[in-house]
Design a protein around this motif. Structure first.
Motif, PDB file in Angstrom:
ATOM      1  N   VAL A 134      -6.736  62.859  24.945  1.00  0.00           N
ATOM      2  CA  VAL A 134      -7.917  62.013  25.126  1.00  0.00           C
ATOM      3  C   VAL A 134      -8.834  62.566  26.216  1.00  0.00           C
ATOM      4  O   VAL A 134     -10.047  62.370  26.180  1.00  0.00           O
ATOM      5  N   GLN A 135      -8.256  63.282  27.175  1.00  0.00           N
ATOM      6  CA  GLN A 135      -9.110  63.862  28.219  1.00  0.00           C
ATOM      7  C   GLN A 135     -10.042  64.936  27.666  1.00  0.00           C
ATOM      8  O   GLN A 135     -11.019  65.289  28.313  1.00  0.00           O
ATOM      9  N   ALA A 136      -9.725  65.451  26.492  1.00  0.00           N
ATOM     10  CA  ALA A 136     -10.591  66.455  25.866  1.00  0.00           C
ATOM     11  C   ALA A 136     -11.672  65.812  24.999  1.00  0.00           C
ATOM     12  O   ALA A 136     -12.545  66.501  24.472  1.00  0.00           O
ATOM     13  N   LEU A 137     -11.639  64.476  24.870  1.00  0.00           N
ATOM     14  CA  LEU A 137     -12.636  63.793  24.039  1.00  0.00           C
ATOM     15  C   LEU A 137     -13.982  63.733  24.777  1.00  0.00           C
ATOM     16  O   LEU A 137     -14.020  63.749  26.011  1.00  0.00           O
ATOM     17  N   PRO A 138     -15.073  63.671  24.029  1.00  0.00           N
ATOM     18  CA  PRO A 138     -16.411  63.707  24.648  1.00  0.00           C
ATOM     19  C   PRO A 138     -16.793  62.347  25.245  1.00  0.00           C
ATOM     20  O   PRO A 138     -17.584  61.629  24.672  1.00  0.00           O
TER      21      PRO A 138
END
Lengths: 139, 139
Positions: free
Chosen positions: A106-110
């Motif tokens: 989720v930390q890679a989500l925009p």
């Protein structure tokens, strides 16, 4: 075919239309119960597999591995002048994302946080209900 | 002078600025607690002597001469693209307006309901707190 809620004269949007609007917007408002009172605050959010994700500061009551809260989440698009618009409300339980693999993903989500503070905690709302209403212009 | 909340890096707006924004907008969201859960819904509103007035349908849990509920009310103006914006939150107790003279006066106020239904009941939120935040663009 339009489905009209005759109590309110609002057009009822189906789940697919609601999810479409949720997926194409970025700012909403979360309501939680704190000390028996409602508390509302704006958030930036992103949808992830039908759930609502937003970020919050460490130290707030929402964060914590074992915390879970009923949450009500709303987005809308309402023209103050024409009095036309729509709203979508998601009700469900919000929990912090703590599982390491899930957190990395989720930390890679925009998702930019709404405010520039240190919002390192991610909260996921799993919808129990998704409802939407649109103001219809009728005679 | 700008007052910055260093936990969130948001600019804190003073009460006068908050009331100015409340007075110049017409659409907000109300959160209440229903069955222990938060519930959020959009409303058209009008300010009246520092209180928030909105209309609701007969038969909802909010109406009733002896009903009173904690409410959280929010307005915002947030640009999804520039990530700049502000929000104002009013927390207080909401009660239906039932006194005939007062009701006659508020019914003359310029308030269109958000939806075309039969919203003959007026709810007044008396603020206990009025808070506002603005996103500052800092380096």
């Amino acid at each position: 075919m339009r489905l009209i809620d005759h109590r309110t004269d609002l057009e009822v949007m189906d789940r697919r239309a609601c999810l479409g609007l949720l997926g194409s917007h970025r700012v909403g408002r979360v309501a939680v119960v704190s000390g028996g009172r409602p508390l509302i605050f704006p958030v930036n959010y992103v949808m992830d597999d039908g759930t609502v994700l937003f970020r919050t500061d460490p130290g707030t009551k929402l964060s914590g591995a074992h915390s879970q809260y009923y949450m009500s989440f709303e987005i809308d698009g309402i023209d103050e002048h024409s009095h036309e618009g729509w709203s979508v409300v998601v009700n469900g339980v919000g929990r912090e994302v703590v599982e390491p693999n899930e957190l990395a993903r989720v930390q890679a989500l925009p998702l930019m946080p709404w405010s520039p503070g240190d919002k390192q905690h991610w909260i996921r709302i799993r919808p129990e209900t998704v409802t939407g209403r649109r103001i219809t212009r009728r005679g």
